[in-house]
Write an enzyme that holds these catalytic residues in place. Structure first.
Site, mmCIF file in Angstrom:
data_model
loop_
_atom_site.group_PDB
_atom_site.id
_atom_site.type_symbol
_atom_site.label_atom_id
_atom_site.label_comp_id
_atom_site.label_asym_id
_atom_site.label_seq_id
_atom_site.Cartn_x
_atom_site.Cartn_y
_atom_site.Cartn_z
ATOM 1 N N GLY A 113 0.832 -1.210 0.000
ATOM 2 C CA GLY A 113 0.000 0.000 0.000
ATOM 3 C C GLY A 113 0.861 1.252 0.000
ATOM 4 N NE ARG B 170 14.500 16.341 -1.512
ATOM 5 C CZ ARG B 170 15.131 16.839 -0.463
ATOM 6 N NH1 ARG B 170 15.142 16.178 0.682
ATOM 7 N NH2 ARG B 170 15.761 17.997 -0.553
ATOM 8 C CB SER C 284 14.215 18.098 -8.143
ATOM 9 O OG SER C 284 15.595 18.128 -8.044
ATOM 10 C CG ASP C 285 10.521 20.175 -8.121
ATOM 11 O OD1 ASP C 285 10.900 20.954 -7.214
ATOM 12 O OD2 ASP C 285 10.813 20.332 -9.324
ATOM 13 N NE ARG D 279 -2.049 -4.105 -1.807
ATOM 14 C CZ ARG D 279 -1.840 -3.663 -0.591
ATOM 15 N NH1 ARG D 279 -0.910 -4.194 0.167
ATOM 16 N NH2 ARG D 279 -2.561 -2.688 -0.100
ATOM 17 C CG ASP E 152 2.916 -6.518 8.089
ATOM 18 O OD1 ASP E 152 2.349 -6.217 7.014
ATOM 19 O OD2 ASP E 152 2.302 -6.849 9.113
ATOM 20 C CB THR F 294 1.842 0.866 5.989
ATOM 21 O OG1 THR F 294 0.435 0.715 6.239
ATOM 22 C CG2 THR F 294 2.571 0.419 7.237
ATOM 23 C CG ASP G 7 -2.944 0.142 7.502
ATOM 24 O OD1 ASP G 7 -3.746 1.060 7.299
ATOM 25 O OD2 ASP G 7 -2.841 -0.855 6.759
ATOM 26 C CG ASP H 126 -0.006 -2.628 9.782
ATOM 27 O OD1 ASP H 126 0.927 -1.979 9.269
ATOM 28 O OD2 ASP H 126 -0.763 -3.352 9.123
ATOM 29 C CG MET I 237 -8.379 2.460 4.998
ATOM 30 S SD MET I 237 -7.236 3.015 3.719
ATOM 31 C CE MET I 237 -8.037 2.358 2.283
ATOM 32 N N GLY I 238 -6.908 0.586 8.449
ATOM 33 C CA GLY I 238 -6.016 0.115 9.510
ATOM 34 C C GLY I 238 -5.810 -1.398 9.517
ATOM 35 N NE ARG I 239 -2.846 -4.285 5.978
ATOM 36 C CZ ARG I 239 -1.865 -4.751 5.232
ATOM 37 N NH1 ARG I 239 -2.120 -5.594 4.239
ATOM 38 N NH2 ARG I 239 -0.624 -4.409 5.454
HETATM 39 P P1 ADP Z 1 2.392 -4.226 2.737
HETATM 40 O O1 ADP Z 1 3.846 -4.243 2.428
HETATM 41 O O2 ADP Z 1 1.805 -2.853 2.664
HETATM 42 O O3 ADP Z 1 2.066 -4.989 4.001
HETATM 43 P P2 ADP Z 1 1.423 -6.509 1.148
HETATM 44 O O4 ADP Z 1 1.084 -7.363 2.316
HETATM 45 O O5 ADP Z 1 0.474 -6.506 0.005
HETATM 46 O O6 ADP Z 1 1.624 -4.968 1.536
HETATM 47 O O7 ADP Z 1 2.855 -6.970 0.617
HETATM 48 C C1 ADP Z 1 3.487 -6.277 -0.437
HETATM 49 C C2 ADP Z 1 4.179 -7.233 -1.336
HETATM 50 O O8 ADP Z 1 5.208 -7.929 -0.622
HETATM 51 C C3 ADP Z 1 3.332 -8.353 -1.925
HETATM 52 O O9 ADP Z 1 2.519 -7.926 -2.999
HETATM 53 C C4 ADP Z 1 4.402 -9.323 -2.372
HETATM 54 O O10 ADP Z 1 5.001 -8.903 -3.584
HETATM 55 C C5 ADP Z 1 5.430 -9.195 -1.240
HETATM 56 N N1 ADP Z 1 5.213 -10.281 -0.260
HETATM 57 C C6 ADP Z 1 4.246 -10.378 0.660
HETATM 58 N N2 ADP Z 1 4.299 -11.555 1.310
HETATM 59 C C7 ADP Z 1 5.345 -12.238 0.781
HETATM 60 C C8 ADP Z 1 5.932 -13.526 1.008
HETATM 61 N N3 ADP Z 1 5.426 -14.369 1.919
HETATM 62 N N4 ADP Z 1 7.008 -13.877 0.259
HETATM 63 C C9 ADP Z 1 7.512 -13.031 -0.662
HETATM 64 N N5 ADP Z 1 7.002 -11.824 -0.927
HETATM 65 C C10 ADP Z 1 5.944 -11.418 -0.232
#
Ligand code: ADP
Length: 320
Positions: free
Chosen positions: A12, A22, A59-60, A73, A104, A126, A128, A130, A170-172
């Protein structure tokens, strides 16, 4: 001696990601390191969308929301064969270090690449808030500003019509955005994943407030806990008071990053280069008591974010 570092934004998007890129580019160039931007997160790494960055390109962008590198994703990155292609793309360009900016999920991707021989550092970004290993993630404070401004607007109409307003935030699985915005927005009640209640219990709380003579109410609720539209119908039926649901949605993700996020992102971006240069890898950056720190990505992924939920929850209850 590190000569080339890649950077990507993943998962996200969050306001402040650009400021982090930057910070990385400017600090890196000053230290004689070439910085390569990877488009669209791990997908771009797999598709070999890698381009050298320079001072002019960044820049900018410090004041811009989103991420100019793009994000995605890309669940296929969970498959080793796809990660192998990504590693090969980096190696072809002699890039053996990577900074991953994201949440994460992105940390997991970074850790897996680290295990495949790419020195990875991750930066928490993020809205969130989290991610463990840090008090705050880049984007969190900007999203809070956006949410509180929206609540202020909802308050005007809610007060005029003496309504109950349910606002989905939001916040999952993390209630931080809801918690802080309930305090700053002067809300009447909240429901967060860390303190879930049934719709019947929520109704009891609202009835108590009606009994106390309050005429209109703003209740903030973290996403995915209820179907908020049917919850509004249920509450309206049971209280006989007009009830409206507002889902704030993606407006929470966008907008100009606030000062706190720009500064945090600049500090973290610059620090990522510093620790890579010192030879660290498999580390995630955090801010703890206003100090920038780094921890093992692996350990951070295995521990639950210890935050101050209880403190904020107690405070918000005193203020309802
Ligand atoms: P965020 O980083 O915001 O938590 P996601 O959970 O969608 O968002 O994870 C972002 C991307 O990280 C995923 O689309 C994928 O490319 C990669 N990713 C997530 N889980 C795994 C995993 N178990 N192994 C390898 N890559 C992963």
């Amino acid at each position: 001696m590190i000569k080339k570092i890649g950077v990507l934004t993943s998962g996200g998007d969050a306001p402040g990601m650009n400021a982090a890129i930057r910070g990385i580019v400017i600090t890196g160039i000053k230290l004689g390191i070439e910085i390569f931007g990877i488009k669209d997160g791990f997908l771009g790494l797999y598709k070999n969308k890698i381009k050298k960055l320079n001072r002019i390109i960044v820049s900018d962008i410090i004041n811009k929301g989103g991420t100019f590198l793009g994000s995605s994703r890309f669940p296929e990155f969970k498959e080793k064969k796809n990660r192998y292609i990504a590693v090969k793309n980096l190696k072809k360009k002699n890039i053996d270090s990577l900074i991953v900016i994201g949440g994460d999920g992105s940390y997991i991707g970074a850790q897996k690449l680290n295990e495949m021989g790419i020195s990875c550092i991750s930066i928490p970004s993020t809205i969130d808030n989290d991610v463990s290993g840090t008090d705050y993630t880049i984007g969190y404070y900007t999203a809070l500003e956006t949410i509180v401004k929206s609540i202020d607007k909802i308050r005007d109409t809610s007060a005029s019509h003496k309504r109950i307003s349910l606002v989905e935030i939001m916040g999952r699985n993390c209630g931080d955005l809801t918690l802080l915005s309930s305090i700053a927005g002067g809300c009447e009640f909240l429901v967060i994943p860390e303190n879930k209640i049934s719709k019947e219990q929520l109704l009891i709380e609202i009835l108590k407030k009606i009994k106390n003579g309050k005429k209109h109410y703003i209740i903030v609720i973290t996403e995915n806990l209820y179907d908020i539209k049917s919850l509004a119908k249920y509450i309206e039926k049971k209280t006989n008071k007009e009830t409206r649901a507002t889902i704030l949605g993606h407006v929470q993700r966008g907008g100009t990053p606030v000062v706190y996020d720009r500064v945090l992102a600049s500090r973290m971006g610059s620090y990522a280069i510093e620790i890579l240069k010192k030879g660290f890898s498999g580390r995630c950056i955090g801010i703890k008591n206003e100090k920038i720190v780094h921890n093992s990505i692996k350990k951070s992924l295995n521990c639950i974010k210890k935050n101050s939920t209880h403190y904020w929850l107690n405070l918000s209850k005193k203020l309802f």
